[in-house]
Design a protein around this motif. Structure first.
Motif, PDB file in Angstrom:
ATOM      1  N   LEU A  27     -21.939 -29.560 -25.402  1.00 40.98           N
ATOM      2  CA  LEU A  27     -23.021 -30.013 -24.817  1.00 40.98           C
ATOM      3  C   LEU A  27     -24.365 -28.928 -25.332  1.00 40.98           C
ATOM      4  CD1 LEU A  27     -21.960 -30.984 -21.456  1.00 40.98           C
ATOM      5  CD2 LEU A  27     -22.419 -32.654 -23.404  1.00 40.98           C
ATOM      6  N   TYR A  28     -24.026 -27.775 -25.228  1.00 47.27           N
ATOM      7  CA  TYR A  28     -25.155 -27.021 -25.771  1.00 47.27           C
ATOM      8  C   TYR A  28     -25.356 -27.023 -26.982  1.00 47.27           C
ATOM      9  CZ  TYR A  28     -27.199 -22.410 -27.158  1.00 47.27           C
ATOM     10  OH  TYR A  28     -27.922 -21.599 -27.672  1.00 47.27           O
ATOM     11  N   ILE A  29     -24.513 -27.164 -27.970  1.00 48.05           N
ATOM     12  CA  ILE A  29     -24.555 -27.482 -29.477  1.00 48.05           C
ATOM     13  C   ILE A  29     -25.612 -28.444 -29.704  1.00 48.05           C
ATOM     14  CG2 ILE A  29     -23.823 -27.665 -31.614  1.00 48.05           C
ATOM     15  CD1 ILE A  29     -21.489 -25.619 -30.759  1.00 48.05           C
ATOM     16  N   ASP A  30     -25.108 -29.783 -28.895  1.00 50.70           N
ATOM     17  CA  ASP A  30     -25.722 -30.925 -29.114  1.00 50.70           C
ATOM     18  C   ASP A  30     -27.239 -30.821 -28.711  1.00 50.70           C
ATOM     19  OD1 ASP A  30     -23.192 -31.985 -30.041  1.00 50.70           O
ATOM     20  OD2 ASP A  30     -22.723 -33.094 -28.316  1.00 50.70           O
ATOM     21  N   HIS A  31     -27.401 -30.212 -27.895  1.00 48.34           N
ATOM     22  CA  HIS A  31     -28.808 -30.246 -26.989  1.00 48.34           C
ATOM     23  C   HIS A  31     -29.626 -29.230 -28.113  1.00 48.34           C
ATOM     24  CE1 HIS A  31     -32.037 -29.436 -24.548  1.00 48.34           C
ATOM     25  NE2 HIS A  31     -31.924 -28.057 -24.583  1.00 48.34           N
ATOM     26  N   THR A  32     -29.163 -28.122 -28.691  1.00 48.72           N
ATOM     27  CA  THR A  32     -29.972 -27.181 -29.358  1.00 48.72           C
ATOM     28  C   THR A  32     -29.986 -27.411 -30.791  1.00 48.72           C
ATOM     29  OG1 THR A  32     -28.716 -25.379 -28.075  1.00 48.72           O
ATOM     30  CG2 THR A  32     -29.585 -24.571 -30.105  1.00 48.72           C
ATOM     31  N   MET A  33     -29.286 -28.413 -31.489  1.00 48.91           N
ATOM     32  CA  MET A  33     -29.542 -28.547 -33.038  1.00 48.91           C
ATOM     33  C   MET A  33     -30.727 -29.030 -33.364  1.00 48.91           C
ATOM     34  SD  MET A  33     -27.029 -27.113 -34.490  1.00 48.91           S
ATOM     35  CE  MET A  33     -27.594 -27.870 -36.209  1.00 48.91           C
ATOM     36  N   PRO A  34     -31.317 -29.988 -32.604  1.00 49.21           N
ATOM     37  CA  PRO A  34     -32.891 -30.570 -32.992  1.00 49.21           C
ATOM     38  C   PRO A  34     -33.761 -29.375 -33.038  1.00 49.21           C
ATOM     39  CG  PRO A  34     -31.696 -31.939 -31.340  1.00 49.21           C
ATOM     40  CD  PRO A  34     -30.764 -30.767 -31.490  1.00 49.21           C
ATOM     41  N   PHE A  35     -33.764 -28.646 -32.075  1.00 47.18           N
ATOM     42  CA  PHE A  35     -34.608 -27.326 -31.908  1.00 47.18           C
ATOM     43  C   PHE A  35     -34.493 -26.259 -32.935  1.00 47.18           C
ATOM     44  CE2 PHE A  35     -34.096 -29.181 -27.858  1.00 47.18           C
ATOM     45  CZ  PHE A  35     -35.468 -29.609 -27.405  1.00 47.18           C
ATOM     46  N   LEU A  36     -33.090 -26.173 -33.272  1.00 46.15           N
ATOM     47  CA  LEU A  36     -32.792 -25.429 -34.353  1.00 46.15           C
ATOM     48  C   LEU A  36     -33.319 -25.691 -35.523  1.00 46.15           C
ATOM     49  CD1 LEU A  36     -31.050 -22.731 -35.324  1.00 46.15           C
ATOM     50  CD2 LEU A  36     -29.206 -24.044 -35.574  1.00 46.15           C
ATOM     51  N   GLN A  37     -33.099 -27.023 -36.147  1.00 46.99           N
ATOM     52  CA  GLN A  37     -33.304 -27.530 -37.433  1.00 46.99           C
ATOM     53  C   GLN A  37     -35.146 -27.801 -37.397  1.00 46.99           C
ATOM     54  OE1 GLN A  37     -30.909 -31.039 -37.150  1.00 46.99           O
ATOM     55  NE2 GLN A  37     -29.152 -30.038 -37.862  1.00 46.99           N
ATOM     56  N   ALA A  38     -35.592 -28.073 -36.310  1.00 45.34           N
ATOM     57  CA  ALA A  38     -36.972 -28.032 -36.219  1.00 45.34           C
ATOM     58  C   ALA A  38     -37.896 -26.671 -36.647  1.00 45.34           C
ATOM     59  CB  ALA A  38     -37.727 -28.597 -34.902  1.00 45.34           C
ATOM     60  N   GLU A  82     -39.674 -23.877 -24.681  1.00 41.37           N
ATOM     61  CA  GLU A  82     -39.333 -24.447 -23.339  1.00 41.37           C
ATOM     62  C   GLU A  82     -38.258 -25.579 -23.197  1.00 41.37           C
ATOM     63  OE1 GLU A  82     -42.512 -24.650 -20.212  1.00 41.37           O
ATOM     64  OE2 GLU A  82     -43.348 -22.928 -21.388  1.00 41.37           O
ATOM     65  N   ALA A  83     -38.503 -26.673 -24.023  1.00 41.95           N
ATOM     66  CA  ALA A  83     -37.543 -27.535 -24.127  1.00 41.95           C
ATOM     67  C   ALA A  83     -36.098 -27.219 -24.443  1.00 41.95           C
ATOM     68  CB  ALA A  83     -38.253 -28.864 -25.289  1.00 41.95           C
ATOM     69  N   TYR A  84     -36.094 -26.365 -25.534  1.00 37.22           N
ATOM     70  CA  TYR A  84     -34.667 -25.755 -26.005  1.00 37.22           C
ATOM     71  C   TYR A  84     -33.958 -24.968 -24.649  1.00 37.22           C
ATOM     72  CZ  TYR A  84     -31.548 -22.057 -27.063  1.00 37.22           C
ATOM     73  OH  TYR A  84     -30.760 -20.858 -27.054  1.00 37.22           O
ATOM     74  N   LEU A  85     -34.954 -24.259 -23.891  1.00 35.83           N
ATOM     75  CA  LEU A  85     -34.313 -23.365 -22.917  1.00 35.83           C
ATOM     76  C   LEU A  85     -33.830 -24.304 -21.697  1.00 35.83           C
ATOM     77  CD1 LEU A  85     -37.108 -20.471 -22.825  1.00 35.83           C
ATOM     78  CD2 LEU A  85     -34.677 -20.341 -23.489  1.00 35.83           C
ATOM     79  N   LYS A  86     -34.322 -25.370 -21.464  1.00 33.22           N
ATOM     80  CA  LYS A  86     -34.002 -26.338 -20.331  1.00 33.22           C
ATOM     81  C   LYS A  86     -32.408 -26.744 -20.808  1.00 33.22           C
ATOM     82  CE  LYS A  86     -38.391 -28.406 -19.315  1.00 33.22           C
ATOM     83  NZ  LYS A  86     -39.140 -29.481 -19.257  1.00 33.22           N
ATOM     84  N   GLY A  87     -31.906 -26.513 -21.671  1.00 34.07           N
ATOM     85  CA  GLY A  87     -30.213 -26.828 -21.858  1.00 34.07           C
ATOM     86  C   GLY A  87     -29.524 -25.461 -22.068  1.00 34.07           C
ATOM     87  N   MET A  88     -30.320 -24.408 -21.757  1.00 36.02           N
ATOM     88  CA  MET A  88     -29.511 -22.993 -21.981  1.00 36.02           C
ATOM     89  C   MET A  88     -28.353 -23.026 -20.862  1.00 36.02           C
ATOM     90  SD  MET A  88     -29.115 -20.254 -23.630  1.00 36.02           S
ATOM     91  CE  MET A  88     -30.480 -19.695 -24.276  1.00 36.02           C
TER      92      MET A  88
END
Length: 106
Positions: A27-38, A82-88
């Motif tokens: 779930l963390y990876i799925d949440h994180t990937m868009p922010f990482l790529q952006a 902040e949007a990334y951190l919401k899934g941390m």
């Protein structure tokens, strides 16, 4: 990974039924990937860990991830989003222990 993910520090993210630490990390990876790529980052490798070949036999690593970022500045921008951190909380729930090792090409 934790045997059962511990969402006590982030109850708002907790699934309705208990899940494993490995499932929470997904779930963390799925949440994180868009922010990482952006941020210009990319996932180069994600794989299952096994016993130590060289190293302390008391340590176990369930998984290893290798991520490339364009620069330290782009990593810091990503890590403070902040949007990334919401899934941390998924990461926190998933892991008993972790390491973050910055590397540069030699």
């Amino acid at each position: 990974f934790r045997e059962i993910a511990d969402y006590s520090a982030h109850p708002a993210l907790a699934p309705s039924n208990p899940i494993t630490g490995q499932q929470a990390y997904k779930l963390y990876i799925d949440h994180t990937m868009p922010f990482l790529q952006a941020s210009g980052g990319e996932l180069l490798f994600y794989g299952k860990g096994h016993g130590m070949l060289i190293g302390p036999t008391s340590e176990r690593w369930d998984a290893v991830m290798l991520v490339r970022q364009a620069s330290v500045a782009s990593f810091l921008e990503f890590a403070s989003n902040e949007a990334y951190l919401k899934g941390m909380g998924h990461r926190v729930a998933a892991l008993e222990d972790s390491r973050l090792l910055p590397l540069t090409e030699a």
